[in-house]
Design a protein around this motif. Structure first.
Motif, PDB file in Angstrom:
ATOM      1  N   LEU A  83       0.702  -1.345  -0.043  1.00 59.64           N
ATOM      2  CA  LEU A  83      -0.070   0.139  -0.013  1.00 59.64           C
ATOM      3  C   LEU A  83       0.898   1.218   0.104  1.00 59.64           C
ATOM      4  CD1 LEU A  83      -2.959   1.166   0.413  1.00 59.64           C
ATOM      5  CD2 LEU A  83      -2.325   1.058   2.845  1.00 59.64           C
ATOM      6  N   MET A  84       1.919   1.070   0.824  1.00 58.42           N
ATOM      7  CA  MET A  84       3.017   2.422   0.934  1.00 58.42           C
ATOM      8  C   MET A  84       3.891   2.592  -0.334  1.00 58.42           C
ATOM      9  SD  MET A  84       1.499   3.307   3.592  1.00 58.42           S
ATOM     10  CE  MET A  84       2.586   4.503   4.359  1.00 58.42           C
TER      11      MET A  84
ATOM     12  N   PRO B 125       3.787  -2.703 -17.905  1.00 57.31           N
ATOM     13  CA  PRO B 125       3.502  -4.247 -18.063  1.00 57.31           C
ATOM     14  C   PRO B 125       4.147  -4.862 -16.930  1.00 57.31           C
ATOM     15  CG  PRO B 125       4.970  -3.373 -19.649  1.00 57.31           C
ATOM     16  CD  PRO B 125       4.397  -2.202 -18.996  1.00 57.31           C
ATOM     17  N   MET B 126       5.261  -4.444 -16.387  1.00 54.53           N
ATOM     18  CA  MET B 126       5.833  -5.212 -15.302  1.00 54.53           C
ATOM     19  C   MET B 126       5.094  -5.145 -14.022  1.00 54.53           C
ATOM     20  SD  MET B 126       8.154  -7.097 -16.674  1.00 54.53           S
ATOM     21  CE  MET B 126       6.918  -7.360 -17.741  1.00 54.53           C
ATOM     22  N   ASN B 127       4.290  -3.942 -13.744  1.00 56.69           N
ATOM     23  CA  ASN B 127       3.604  -3.648 -12.487  1.00 56.69           C
ATOM     24  C   ASN B 127       2.653  -4.443 -12.326  1.00 56.69           C
ATOM     25  OD1 ASN B 127       2.507  -2.399 -10.170  1.00 56.69           O
ATOM     26  ND2 ASN B 127       1.885  -0.834 -11.281  1.00 56.69           N
ATOM     27  N   LEU B 128       2.633  -5.445 -11.356  1.00 59.27           N
ATOM     28  CA  LEU B 128       1.494  -6.277 -10.911  1.00 59.27           C
ATOM     29  C   LEU B 128       0.593  -5.874 -10.113  1.00 59.27           C
ATOM     30  CD1 LEU B 128       3.299  -9.829 -10.714  1.00 59.27           C
ATOM     31  CD2 LEU B 128       2.695  -8.517 -12.669  1.00 59.27           C
ATOM     32  N   GLY B 129       1.033  -4.561  -9.548  1.00 57.47           N
ATOM     33  CA  GLY B 129      -0.027  -4.024  -8.563  1.00 57.47           C
ATOM     34  C   GLY B 129       0.182  -4.033  -7.101  1.00 57.47           C
ATOM     35  N   MET B 130      -0.860  -3.838  -6.348  1.00 56.41           N
ATOM     36  CA  MET B 130      -0.681  -3.948  -4.878  1.00 56.41           C
ATOM     37  C   MET B 130      -0.856  -5.277  -4.511  1.00 56.41           C
ATOM     38  SD  MET B 130      -2.902  -1.676  -1.996  1.00 56.41           S
ATOM     39  CE  MET B 130      -4.465  -2.665  -2.258  1.00 56.41           C
ATOM     40  N   MET B 131       0.014  -5.790  -3.646  1.00 53.44           N
ATOM     41  CA  MET B 131      -0.246  -7.187  -2.922  1.00 53.44           C
ATOM     42  C   MET B 131      -1.113  -7.140  -1.726  1.00 53.44           C
ATOM     43  SD  MET B 131       3.643  -7.426  -1.534  1.00 53.44           S
ATOM     44  CE  MET B 131       3.271  -8.821  -0.584  1.00 53.44           C
ATOM     45  N   GLY B 132      -1.418  -8.360  -1.213  1.00 50.93           N
ATOM     46  CA  GLY B 132      -2.100  -8.431   0.184  1.00 50.93           C
ATOM     47  C   GLY B 132      -3.624  -8.486  -0.009  1.00 50.93           C
ATOM     48  N   MET B 133      -3.834  -8.179   1.433  1.00 48.86           N
ATOM     49  CA  MET B 133      -5.334  -8.301   1.812  1.00 48.86           C
ATOM     50  C   MET B 133      -6.348  -7.837   0.563  1.00 48.86           C
ATOM     51  SD  MET B 133      -7.507  -7.288   5.055  1.00 48.86           S
ATOM     52  CE  MET B 133      -6.874  -8.626   6.142  1.00 48.86           C
ATOM     53  N   HIS B 134      -5.836  -6.834  -0.234  1.00 51.78           N
ATOM     54  CA  HIS B 134      -7.027  -6.269  -1.130  1.00 51.78           C
ATOM     55  C   HIS B 134      -6.228  -6.149  -2.540  1.00 51.78           C
ATOM     56  CE1 HIS B 134     -10.256  -5.827   1.518  1.00 51.78           C
ATOM     57  NE2 HIS B 134      -9.629  -4.970   2.486  1.00 51.78           N
TER      58      HIS B 134
END
Length: 571
Positions: free
Chosen positions: A249-250, A260-269
């Motif tokens: 998140l941070m 294209p290499m950015n998979l996004g935020m990980m974790g609970m949401h």
């Protein structure tokens, strides 16, 4: 020629030397000597309407500028009211100097009016706490406190000042340097520090790192707030090396959303692609992260197939939750060129990761799983109507925070500010005020919820007083949304305490504070919204949303990141 000045005068002179421009606070009897000296200085005071608000205003200044900020409060209830904001700063590594008044020295320990044992109460919530007994120690305490707050893993430092100490005099010479090279004996070390992680020398680390990376068939970057300052380098690295990356998140904004290499935020949401990649990668490169539960889920099943490399500026974070195979206690700026030299060194490559990268094909399959959620359309539509792209985005805490994190097209990681480790409702409005004070040429957009906005609503007065260019976007579902969502999923739809049965008329509230207001519906009155957002000064946009919107994907507590709930029916 030496003369004598009061401790309070010396403190203000010191803060002026550090180019402090704004000090939020709330005065009271025990800190009035310091306020008297402040009035004669070039520093501008921000009278918050609550000490918690003052603390978050200071946070906004520090988070947006990356520099130490300052907050003043009085003793007793002033200290108690500030604690939430300071605890939030400590968890998210925000550098602050906190000055609190205290009852006069002869009255300490007598249960005097508005007395609290401040040092004892706050010591676990700051990098260091001082209770000043000898006025002659102030010069070295100030320099040491400033250095502790701003170096290494940054954070708040608290200085408690008895009223009589503030009026004592100490030696002073015109044009005196405030830089000192000495410290109070034994006090320049954090007394809470316990080194948990084993770290290697840089030379040994380099050789082992090259072997780990060359052997990897599916390397994955895991970046957090500690990696933000090298976002430009990391954008180039993932492009040149073709390494996919997930962020906490941070860490949002380190990569552009459509990279294209950015998979996004990980974790609970987190995104499906991010959480699935964590389950199959064979090398996890963790930089500037804490391995906290909201990011990694069940620590025992986190990245079951991966060797873990952990680099962090704070040795206490290394091995605290997940034991790495290789670690290094360093500021990432000092070692990034050793980790990922550009052009790429042959020693970092093996034939198995120079040709077709099969994991990239798998990532594309994960990314094709549709994100069907009306909040996505709402957030992206709103973002498209913002006239100035050089802006800050702040959130409170709740469902709106997660929707913004999931869907907002962040361009700059330093312009995305939220409460991470503590998750403090009431954070958004006062923090936005601090951000705007420190960055008056950049609009600030504060997303909040109907639960969060009520917790520091009084700071609308501070916002109006300074006429700051802060636009508040209230997503109103008349519930504590994340609480309701868990009650939907795990507590048989028993909405105990999550329904807000009465809310004020926010249009009337804004009228009372003389702040422009509008109610926006997507695709209905976009031109009016553009007009409001384009006007300088404060503004308030209310968006009514259904209470059955959830935040998905959702990883329940104690589950692995691959055990997410993708509830498209409820959405």
């Amino acid at each position: 020629m030496w003369e004598r000045i009061t401790v309070s005068q010396y403190i203000i002179q010191f803060l002026e030397s550090k180019r402090i421009q704004w000090i939020p606070g709330v005065p009271g009897g025990t800190i009035l000597p310091l306020y008297e000296s402040l009035a004669a200085s070039s520093i501008k005071h921000v009278l918050a309407r609550h000490e918690q608000g003052a603390g978050f205003i200071a946070q906004g200044i520090a988070r947006s500028k990356g520099e130490v900020s300052v907050v003043f409060v009085s003793s007793g209830p002033g200290v108690a009211n500030l604690i939430t904001a300071v605890a939030d700063a400590y968890r998210d590594s925000v550098p602050m100097l906190v000055f609190s008044g205290q009852v006069p020295t002869p009255l300490k320990g007598t249960d005097a009016f508005q007395e609290l044992d401040t040092e004892r109460i706050v010591s676990s919530l700051v990098k260091k706490a001082y209770s000043i007994k000898d006025p002659n120690l102030i010069p070295v305490v100030l320099q040491e406190a400033y250095q502790i707050a701003s170096e290494g893993k940054k954070g708040p430092v608290w200085i408690d000042l008895p009223k009589d100490i503030q009026t004592k005099t100490i030696p002073w010479k015109e044009n005196q340097s405030f830089e000192t090279n000495y410290f109070l004996s034994g006090l320049n070390h954090d007394k809470k520090t316990i080194i948990l992680g084993e770290t290697t020398s840089l030379n040994l680390f380099q050789s082992q790192w090259k072997q780990c990376f060359a052997d990897a068939k599916f390397p994955l970057l895991y970046l957090g707030g500690g990696a933000k300052k090298e976002s430009r380098r990391f954008r180039e690295i993932v492009k040149q090396y073709q390494i996919p990356a997930v962020t906490t998140l941070m860490g949002l904004g380190i990569f552009e959303k459509n990279d294209p290499m950015n998979l996004g935020m990980m974790g609970m949401h987190g995104t499906i692609a991010a959480n699935e990649a964590l389950g199959v990668c064979d090398l996890l490169i963790a930089i500037g992260v804490r391995f906290d539960d909201r990011a990694i889920g069940n620590k025992d099943s986190f990245c079951p197939n991966a060797k873990i490399v952990h680099i962090d500026i704070d040795a206490n974070e290394i091995g605290k939750i997940k034991k790495p195979d290789l670690s290094l206690k360093k500021d990432i700026s000092e070692v990034i060129s050793y980790l990922f030299p550009i052009p790429i060194e042959e020693s970092l490559l093996n034939p198995q990761n120079t040709g077709d990268k099969g994991y990239l094909q798998q990532i594309e399959i994960w990314k094709q799983i549709p994100e069907i959620h009306p909040a996505k359309e709402l957030i992206t539509s709103f973002a498209s109507l913002i006239p100035n792209k050089d802006h800050f985005v702040i959130t409170d805490v709740g469902q709106h925070q997660m929707w913004v994190a999931q869907y907002y097209p962040f361009l700059n990681p330093n312009h995305w500010i939220t409460s991470g480790g503590q998750g403090t409702m009431g954070f958004g409005l006062p923090t936005s005020i601090g951000v705007s004070l420190a960055n008056q040429n950049s609009p600030v957009y504060c997303f909040t919820g109907d639960g969060s906005i009520m917790m520091n609503l009084q700071e609308l007065a501070t916002l109006k007083e300074f006429n700051l260019n802060v636009k508040i976007i209230l997503m109103n579902n008349q519930h504590l949304g994340l609480v309701k969502q868990q009650q939907d999923l795990f507590y048989g739809n028993v909405y105990s305490g999550s329904k807000i049965h009465f809310l004020p008329n926010f249009q009337s509230v804004c009228g009372a504070f003389e702040i422009p207001y509008m109610n926006w519906e997507k695709d209905q009155n976009d031109s009016d919204l553009r007009s409001l957002l384009g006007e300088p000064g404060p503004g308030f946009v209310e968006i009514n949303i259904p209470s059955d919107w959830g935040v998905y994907p959702f990883v329940p507590g104690c589950k692995s990141n691959q055990e997410y709930i993708l509830d498209l029916v409820k959405c």
